[in-house]
Design an enzyme around this catalytic site. Structure first.
Site, mmCIF file in Angstrom:
data_model
loop_
_atom_site.group_PDB
_atom_site.id
_atom_site.type_symbol
_atom_site.label_atom_id
_atom_site.label_comp_id
_atom_site.label_asym_id
_atom_site.label_seq_id
_atom_site.Cartn_x
_atom_site.Cartn_y
_atom_site.Cartn_z
ATOM 1 C CG ASP A 1 -2.961 3.752 -3.637
ATOM 2 O OD1 ASP A 1 -3.954 3.018 -3.801
ATOM 3 O OD2 ASP A 1 -2.921 4.648 -2.780
ATOM 4 C CD GLU A 2 -5.372 -1.361 -0.858
ATOM 5 O OE1 GLU A 2 -5.651 -2.024 0.153
ATOM 6 O OE2 GLU A 2 -6.103 -0.445 -1.298
ATOM 7 C CG ASP B 1 -2.001 1.014 1.180
ATOM 8 O OD1 ASP B 1 -2.211 1.611 0.109
ATOM 9 O OD2 ASP B 1 -2.658 1.241 2.216
ATOM 10 C CG MET B 2 1.953 3.110 -3.635
ATOM 11 S SD MET B 2 3.705 2.714 -3.508
ATOM 12 C CE MET B 2 4.440 4.355 -3.510
#
Length: 347
Positions: free
Chosen positions: A103-104, A9-10
């Site tokens: 982003d995940e 996860d960013m």
């Protein structure tokens, strides 16, 4: 075989990219989203979160909570560009990647011999080196616990939840941390004195369906560390591709061909894993003036072998106008079908 799942996860992804592109924003309360009064916050930096700002919050409320916040509009194309770089890194680790959002993602690394912690550190290092951004990683034996772990030490965190730690490690957690328990259910349960997983464990089995409906059985299992969901890669695939933003703009066809060859190996591997063959190959470029271009070629026969992808990619590359320097290059294959018979090379 013991399962090993990674969840990545960013960290404050959109806001982090804005800080990357404009270093003067670093360390400030950056809020990304609609800048008008009727807008909505997409995400914000950790500095803004200290004021109580969060995603999906109306902009006017965010301005009240954080009057000195720096509001910037969404640049989705830019975020997609960086996301592609990150997913290229993930797919270089394993083909068993399930994207959850821009982003995940989940990765199933059960079949990889390297230790899970070493793989996680490799992902973090490569993301930092290639994008300048940080990513949080959770590792466990199922999806629920891996996702829980990635949120444990944010930002830039890494956490492993081992099987022998469950359920003890979960007991002190607030119930809102459990995937499947939403805001309404949390308030409802808080109203009858249930605040933690430990409280929730004491509820009789039959009451889980009363509180959570059809998800009751899953939540009952989750808080006991049971989650048998697989990392899904079987969604209908329309195309398979890889792309990267170059560290320096180039217009040297030989250097660009090296990227075509590198991407072809990854794509061939993905096709093989899914038992697919392709008929169309597309090369995408973005020039130094930030304009994107694509050039495609459709073959008479289906292909999937790495040498065929390299040859077709080379043919398409030669048709690309290199008058302007290239800042991004990508290759994808589409027009896919399942391989029914072993095919020989087209060439």
């Amino acid at each position: 075989m013991k399962r090993s799942i990674i969840h990545v996860d960013m960290d404050a992804f959109f806001a982090a990219i804005e800080e990357k592109d404009n270093p003067s924003l670093k360390g400030k309360p950056v809020i990304v989203g609609g800048t008008e009064e009727r807008g909505v916050v997409c995400t914000c930096s950790y500095e803004a979160r200290k004021f109580g700002v969060h995603s999906a919050m109306p902009t006017y409320i965010a301005k009240q909570k954080c009057p000195f916040g720096i509001f910037v509009p969404v640049r989705y194309e830019r975020y997609k560009e960086i996301s592609s770089q990150i997913f290229e890194i993930l797919f270089s680790i394993t083909d068993l990647v399930e994207p959850l959002s821009i982003d995940e993602a989940y990765l199933d690394i059960s079949n990889i011999e390297d230790e899970s912690l070493m793989i996680a550190k490799k992902i973090k290092k490569k993301v930092k080196e290639e994008t300048g951004l940080t990513i949080s990683v959770g590792i466990s034996y199922n999806k629920f616990l891996a996702k829980l772990a990635s949120d444990w030490n944010k930002p830039d965190g890494i956490k492993i939840i081992e099987e022998n730690e469950v359920p003890e490690i979960l007991l002190p957690l607030p119930i809102r941390k459990i995937y499947g328990i939403g805001e309404k259910s949390t308030k409802k349960l808080n109203g009858i004195g249930i605040y933690t997983v430990n409280d929730l464990m004491k509820i009789p089995t039959d009451l889980f369906e009363s509180y959570f409906g059809k998800y009751g059985h899953e939540i009952y299992n989750r808080i006991r560390g049971i989650d048998n969901r697989e990392v899904k890669i079987s969604r209908k695939v329309k195309s398979i591709g890889r792309e990267t933003t170059l560290k320096r703009d180039i217009n040297d066809i030989d250097k660009l061909q090296k990227y075509v060859e590198r991407f072809s190996k990854n794509i061939a591997y993905s096709l093989e894993k899914r038992n697919l063959a392709a008929k169309t190959l597309t090369i995408k470029t973005r020039t130094s003036d930030f304009i994107s271009h694509t050039k495609s070629k459709t073959m008479n026969e289906y292909f999937y072998k790495v040498e065929d992808i390299i040859i077709v990619g080379g043919q398409v590359l030669k048709e690309i106008d290199l008058n302007l320097d290239i800042r991004l290059i990508g290759i994808s294959v589409s027009n896919l079908k399942e391989k029914s018979l072993e095919q020989i090379s087209m060439f």
